[in-house]
Design an enzyme around this catalytic site. Structure first.
Site, PDB file in Angstrom:
ATOM      1  N   GLU A   1      -0.244  -1.506   5.655  1.00 18.56           N
ATOM      2  CA  GLU A   1       1.007  -0.618   6.542  1.00 18.56           C
ATOM      3  C   GLU A   1       0.898   0.552   6.879  1.00 18.56           C
ATOM      4  OE1 GLU A   1       4.886   0.500   7.458  1.00 18.56           O
ATOM      5  OE2 GLU A   1       3.278   1.371   5.923  1.00 18.56           O
TER       6      GLU A   1
ATOM      7  N   ASP B   1       0.829  -0.961   0.089  1.00 20.16           N
ATOM      8  CA  ASP B   1       0.237   0.057   0.178  1.00 20.16           C
ATOM      9  C   ASP B   1       1.217   1.248   0.598  1.00 20.16           C
ATOM     10  OD1 ASP B   1       0.653  -1.265   2.578  1.00 20.16           O
ATOM     11  OD2 ASP B   1      -0.925   0.727   3.617  1.00 20.16           O
TER      12      ASP B   1
END
Length: 358
Positions: free
Chosen positions: A130, A72
């Site tokens: 994350e 991400d």
């Protein structure tokens, strides 16, 4: 979408996956492509949990290494699609995710496809969420449902490290320091007590604070204690009765959570204080034999990691871990995020050499 071309160069593969938007919460398209690409590889056993993909060899080697990276990014701000730029004549790939941390992921994907007979068994992890709250992190979820997948002798997280090896990481704590007063009309301030004024000693203590430099297992970690937000006030003609100072403490991995909290409470003795978030750090892990072999093989300088990263998750599970990836951490989340071709290629070369060595 067309499948990922894992025969492409690591630079081109970086471009491919950066051009697939995967802001936290919207990783499914990239996760689908990674899962499909890995399932085509006969030498890997593949497991998927949400948008986290795990691919591992089962060669019966004496040792196992986990190599992980998050897929991400923070929100895009006009910096996708990627483009080529030149800085001092050197080629760079510019765009969201190039540094944090799709260049590292691209290197991992390429090596996962090509290293069919590595010197150690490898567990590759590509995980979601994350960049947001820890309870959403794909590794948090995976550790709860499949802790067996974390069993390893050493772990490498592909966070940007300028191609150096960054051991462990600092801990991170946020606290709220509160001061209270009495509301009153600002025209008659003397009948009230100004909570914002009462916060002045809090700021004075922060201004006078001298952070430590702490040696831990051969690396020196720099701590920091800083105000990051102040809130208070009711209206333009009201003496405020509450002020809150949010303070961030970055502490050396030699401190436990209890020691870190005790230190902050000592600094702000006499004030109301609440801990709102804490994550302990990770010791460097460079005393592990595999870690020493790794540092020697990639020829990279070992440094401390000042920010908190998911190496702390591995460390908490008893797995020594380091950060090693292309990209300048100072450019992570930056609108001018960019990574040099040379660093991507150097990290690929280093990991390949170590994992292929007899």
């Amino acid at each position: 979408m067309p499948p990922l071309d894992l025969t492409a160069t690591s630079v081109d593969l970086t471009r491919m996956i950066c051009d697939i938007p995967s802001v936290s919460g919207d990783e499914v398209a990239l996760a689908d492509l990674i899962a499909a690409s890995m399932r085509d590889l006969a030498h890997l056993e593949v497991y998927r949990d949400g948008d986290t993909i795990v691919a591992r060899t089962q060669l019966g080697r004496a040792q196992r290494v986990v190599i992980a990276g998050h897929i991400d990014t923070v929100p895009i701000n006009g910096n996708v699609p990627t483009r080529e730029v030149a800085i001092d004549g050197a080629p760079f790939l510019w765009g969201r995710g190039t540094v944090d941390m799709k260049a590292g992921v691209a290197v991992q994907l390429k090596l996962a496809a090509e290293l069919t007979d590595p010197r150690v068994d490898i567990t590759w992890m590509w995980y979601d969420h994350e960049e947001v709250d820890a309870d959403l992190n794909g590794l948090t979820r995976l550790a709860a449902t499949r802790p067996d997948l974390f069993a390893a002798d050493f772990a490498i997280l592909g966070e940007p490290s300028n191609g150096a090896v960054e051991g462990g990481c600092n801990g991170n704590m946020r606290v709220i320091v509160r001061t209270h007063g009495v509301r009153a009309h600002s025209a008659r301030a003397w009948v009230g007590e100004n909570a914002i004024h009462k916060a002045a000693p809090v700021l004075a203590r922060l201004a006078e604070y001298r952070p430590r430099e702490v040696p831990v297992d051969g690396l020196v970690y720099r701590e920091g204690l800083n105000a990051v937000r102040i809130t208070g006030g009711v209206a333009g003609n009201v003496i405020p009765d509450l002020c809150e100072v949010e303070v961030n403490y970055r502490f050396a991995p030699s401190r436990s959570a209890e020691e870190a909290e005790g230190h902050v409470r000592d600094v702000f003795a006499g004030f109301e204080l609440d801990v709102v978030d804490i994550a302990v750090g990770a010791r460097p892990g460079l005393d592990a034999p595999l870690a020493q072999e790794f540092v020697a093989a990639v020829g990279a300088e070992a440094r401390p990691k000042y920010g908190w990263t998911d190496v702390a998750r591995f460390s908490a599970m008893g797995v020594p871990a380091v950060n090693y990836g292309p990209g300048d951490p100072m450019l992570a989340h930056h609108d001018e995020e960019r990574v040099s071709h040379a660093q991507i290629e150097d990290v690929e070369r280093g990991l390949r050499a170590w994992l292929s060595a007899p």
